[in-house]
Design a protein around this motif. Structure first.
Motif, PDB file in Angstrom:
ATOM      1  N   THR A 131       0.770  -1.183   0.115  1.00 45.58           N
ATOM      2  CA  THR A 131      -0.087  -0.055  -0.048  1.00 45.58           C
ATOM      3  C   THR A 131       0.942   1.256   0.071  1.00 45.58           C
ATOM      4  O   THR A 131       0.380   2.589  -0.094  1.00 45.58           O
ATOM      5  CB  THR A 131      -1.018  -0.054   1.340  1.00 45.58           C
ATOM      6  OG1 THR A 131       0.089  -0.014   2.552  1.00 45.58           O
ATOM      7  CG2 THR A 131      -1.894  -0.961   1.319  1.00 45.58           C
ATOM      8  N   THR A 132       2.144   1.226   0.133  1.00 48.05           N
ATOM      9  CA  THR A 132       3.041   2.131   0.263  1.00 48.05           C
ATOM     10  C   THR A 132       3.889   2.376  -1.129  1.00 48.05           C
ATOM     11  O   THR A 132       4.464   1.390  -1.488  1.00 48.05           O
ATOM     12  CB  THR A 132       3.831   2.214   1.547  1.00 48.05           C
ATOM     13  OG1 THR A 132       3.128   2.079   2.328  1.00 48.05           O
ATOM     14  CG2 THR A 132       4.601   3.687   1.472  1.00 48.05           C
ATOM     15  N   GLN A 133       3.917   3.619  -1.674  1.00 42.08           N
ATOM     16  CA  GLN A 133       4.830   3.926  -2.587  1.00 42.08           C
ATOM     17  C   GLN A 133       6.201   4.415  -2.172  1.00 42.08           C
ATOM     18  O   GLN A 133       6.236   5.239  -1.612  1.00 42.08           O
ATOM     19  CB  GLN A 133       4.188   5.043  -3.676  1.00 42.08           C
ATOM     20  CG  GLN A 133       4.954   5.467  -4.909  1.00 42.08           C
ATOM     21  CD  GLN A 133       4.358   6.525  -5.614  1.00 42.08           C
ATOM     22  OE1 GLN A 133       3.267   6.223  -6.317  1.00 42.08           O
ATOM     23  NE2 GLN A 133       5.030   7.598  -6.037  1.00 42.08           N
ATOM     24  N   ALA A 134       7.254   3.755  -2.527  1.00 40.50           N
ATOM     25  CA  ALA A 134       8.584   3.742  -2.244  1.00 40.50           C
ATOM     26  C   ALA A 134       9.270   5.177  -2.790  1.00 40.50           C
ATOM     27  O   ALA A 134       8.818   5.452  -4.071  1.00 40.50           O
ATOM     28  CB  ALA A 134       9.493   2.760  -2.510  1.00 40.50           C
ATOM     29  N   GLY A 135       9.727   6.033  -1.952  1.00 41.69           N
ATOM     30  CA  GLY A 135      10.782   7.149  -2.384  1.00 41.69           C
ATOM     31  C   GLY A 135      11.804   6.702  -3.137  1.00 41.69           C
ATOM     32  O   GLY A 135      12.025   5.679  -3.233  1.00 41.69           O
ATOM     33  N   LYS A 136      12.346   7.757  -3.848  1.00 35.06           N
ATOM     34  CA  LYS A 136      13.467   7.501  -4.462  1.00 35.06           C
ATOM     35  C   LYS A 136      14.825   8.325  -4.455  1.00 35.06           C
ATOM     36  O   LYS A 136      15.774   7.978  -4.698  1.00 35.06           O
ATOM     37  CB  LYS A 136      12.992   7.549  -6.134  1.00 35.06           C
ATOM     38  CG  LYS A 136      11.939   6.512  -6.521  1.00 35.06           C
ATOM     39  CD  LYS A 136      11.659   6.837  -8.133  1.00 35.06           C
ATOM     40  CE  LYS A 136      10.699   6.099  -8.503  1.00 35.06           C
ATOM     41  NZ  LYS A 136      10.492   6.363  -9.850  1.00 35.06           N
ATOM     42  N   GLU A 137      14.444   9.678  -3.736  1.00 32.14           N
ATOM     43  CA  GLU A 137      15.678  10.550  -3.639  1.00 32.14           C
ATOM     44  C   GLU A 137      15.917  10.652  -2.125  1.00 32.14           C
ATOM     45  O   GLU A 137      15.266  11.002  -1.065  1.00 32.14           O
ATOM     46  CB  GLU A 137      15.161  11.857  -4.171  1.00 32.14           C
ATOM     47  CG  GLU A 137      16.138  12.998  -3.987  1.00 32.14           C
ATOM     48  CD  GLU A 137      15.518  14.036  -4.734  1.00 32.14           C
ATOM     49  OE1 GLU A 137      16.538  14.964  -4.904  1.00 32.14           O
ATOM     50  OE2 GLU A 137      14.739  14.168  -5.385  1.00 32.14           O
ATOM     51  N   VAL A 138      17.175  10.731  -1.622  1.00 30.77           N
ATOM     52  CA  VAL A 138      17.973  10.924  -0.426  1.00 30.77           C
ATOM     53  C   VAL A 138      17.728  12.467  -0.039  1.00 30.77           C
ATOM     54  O   VAL A 138      18.156  13.181  -1.057  1.00 30.77           O
ATOM     55  CB  VAL A 138      19.297  10.283  -0.374  1.00 30.77           C
ATOM     56  CG1 VAL A 138      19.869  10.983   1.104  1.00 30.77           C
ATOM     57  CG2 VAL A 138      19.271   8.773  -0.389  1.00 30.77           C
ATOM     58  N   LYS A 139      17.350  12.594   0.931  1.00 32.49           N
ATOM     59  CA  LYS A 139      17.216  14.211   1.386  1.00 32.49           C
ATOM     60  C   LYS A 139      17.937  14.729   2.784  1.00 32.49           C
ATOM     61  O   LYS A 139      17.852  13.700   3.601  1.00 32.49           O
ATOM     62  CB  LYS A 139      15.674  14.551   1.310  1.00 32.49           C
ATOM     63  CG  LYS A 139      14.916  14.433   0.029  1.00 32.49           C
ATOM     64  CD  LYS A 139      15.354  15.620  -0.629  1.00 32.49           C
ATOM     65  CE  LYS A 139      14.405  15.762  -1.926  1.00 32.49           C
ATOM     66  NZ  LYS A 139      12.843  16.233  -1.602  1.00 32.49           N
ATOM     67  N   SER A 140      18.412  15.874   2.761  1.00 32.22           N
ATOM     68  CA  SER A 140      18.963  16.263   4.020  1.00 32.22           C
ATOM     69  C   SER A 140      18.337  17.772   3.799  1.00 32.22           C
ATOM     70  O   SER A 140      18.098  18.335   2.910  1.00 32.22           O
ATOM     71  CB  SER A 140      20.493  16.371   4.167  1.00 32.22           C
ATOM     72  OG  SER A 140      20.996  16.966   3.060  1.00 32.22           O
ATOM     73  N   VAL A 141      18.427  18.600   5.027  1.00 39.03           N
ATOM     74  CA  VAL A 141      17.961  20.147   4.992  1.00 39.03           C
ATOM     75  C   VAL A 141      18.875  20.638   5.803  1.00 39.03           C
ATOM     76  O   VAL A 141      19.390  20.467   6.966  1.00 39.03           O
ATOM     77  CB  VAL A 141      16.451  20.016   5.561  1.00 39.03           C
ATOM     78  CG1 VAL A 141      16.405  19.248   6.867  1.00 39.03           C
ATOM     79  CG2 VAL A 141      15.950  21.644   5.472  1.00 39.03           C
ATOM     80  N   ASN A 142      19.264  21.901   5.615  1.00 40.44           N
ATOM     81  CA  ASN A 142      20.202  22.839   6.371  1.00 40.44           C
ATOM     82  C   ASN A 142      19.015  23.661   7.202  1.00 40.44           C
ATOM     83  O   ASN A 142      18.170  24.351   6.836  1.00 40.44           O
ATOM     84  CB  ASN A 142      21.033  23.914   5.390  1.00 40.44           C
ATOM     85  CG  ASN A 142      22.001  23.107   4.888  1.00 40.44           C
ATOM     86  OD1 ASN A 142      22.389  22.225   5.280  1.00 40.44           O
ATOM     87  ND2 ASN A 142      22.368  23.530   3.832  1.00 40.44           N
TER      88      ASN A 142
END
Length: 268
Positions: A131-142
């Motif tokens: 039921t979950t669509q997997a993400g594709k992009e690693v993310k960080s935030v400043n």
């Protein structure tokens, strides 16, 4: 910087969960936290994944996102809003999205959970990919605070078992991990995996968990924790709802990386 993890035992009533989350956020902010993290599924711990699918919101609008935006703005904090179900590419899946709000209530980043939990032990079984669509992009935030800028790497629960994801974050100062680890897997692996991620990336790891017995019957491990860049526990909760408060120090990160320059020695 003072940071906080708001451990919850979310139920099946969305409004009640949001009220609890807001109370914990406000308590953390009043205690001086500038970065606050909520657990995975903070708004709803369902009896079935279909309930998460039914509540999924369009990105940028919806009652859960609005509540979190308002909470961040009113408390004047950076908020890693656990995970919020968002609508996916089809009506049979949702996205388990970790949304970060800045002190103005604006979306600063969004990370979609990449690794989807699959587990089976007797009658206890989970298969998020159904039921979950997997993400594709690693993310960080400043994130910008009075003390300076901190690079925060984003991850969610089952991602913890995949060290290659954290390497792609490119030396964050803090890794956040909203989670809903089961009691069975948490007792065996939670502490060891979190400690390994902190040691190998020489950064702080702040894990914010669900922790208790839920209305659905699911049992989650809890033990929200902050681990420092040398692998030492700074602060930890056990079970139940509560706020973990702790301090992080830029010089502690530098010290670990200077004493043991493992990140500079990488060849792959």
């Amino acid at each position: 910087m003072r940071i906080a993890a708001c451990q919850m035992v979310s139920g099946t009533n969305i409004q009640a969960n949001l009220s609890t989350a807001r109370a914990l956020i406000d308590s953390a902010a009043q205690s001086g936290a500038e970065l606050v993290v909520l657990p995975e599924y903070f708004a709803l711990m369902p009896k079935s994944d279909q309930e998460l699918l039914d509540m999924a919101e369009d990105f940028g609008k919806g009652p859960v996102q609005q509540a979190m935006s308002e909470a961040a703005k009113q408390a004047q904090i950076w908020l890693v809003a656990g995970t919020i179900p968002l609508k996916a590419d089809d009506d049979k899946h949702f996205i388990d999205a970790c949304i970060v709000y800045n002190p103005n209530g604006e979306v600063a980043s969004r990370y979609d959970k990449i690794h989807l939990f699959q587990f089976e032990r007797g009658e206890e079984r989970y298969h998020e990919g159904q039921t979950t669509q997997a993400g594709k992009e690693v993310k960080s935030v400043n994130i910008e605070t009075w003390e300076g800028v901190w690079k925060v790497g984003l991850s969610v629960c089952f991602d913890l078992r995949f060290p290659e994801l954290f390497r792609k974050l490119d030396t964050p100062d803090i890794i956040t991990l909203p989670a809903a680890f089961t009691t069975f897997t948490g007792r065996a692996h939670w502490d060891a995996l979190l400690r390994a991620r902190a040691i190998e990336n020489q950064c702080y790891v702040l894990a914010c968990a669900q922790g208790g017995v839920h209305e659905s019957g699911r049992q989650t491990w809890g033990h929200s924790i902050l681990i420092d860049p040398w692998g030492a526990t700074v602060a930890e909760l056990t079970q139940g709802e509560g706020v973990l408060l702790a301090e992080v120090y830029e010089n502690r990160i530098k010290q670990a990386r200077d004493i043991l320059p493992a990140l500079k020695s990488r060849t792959l």
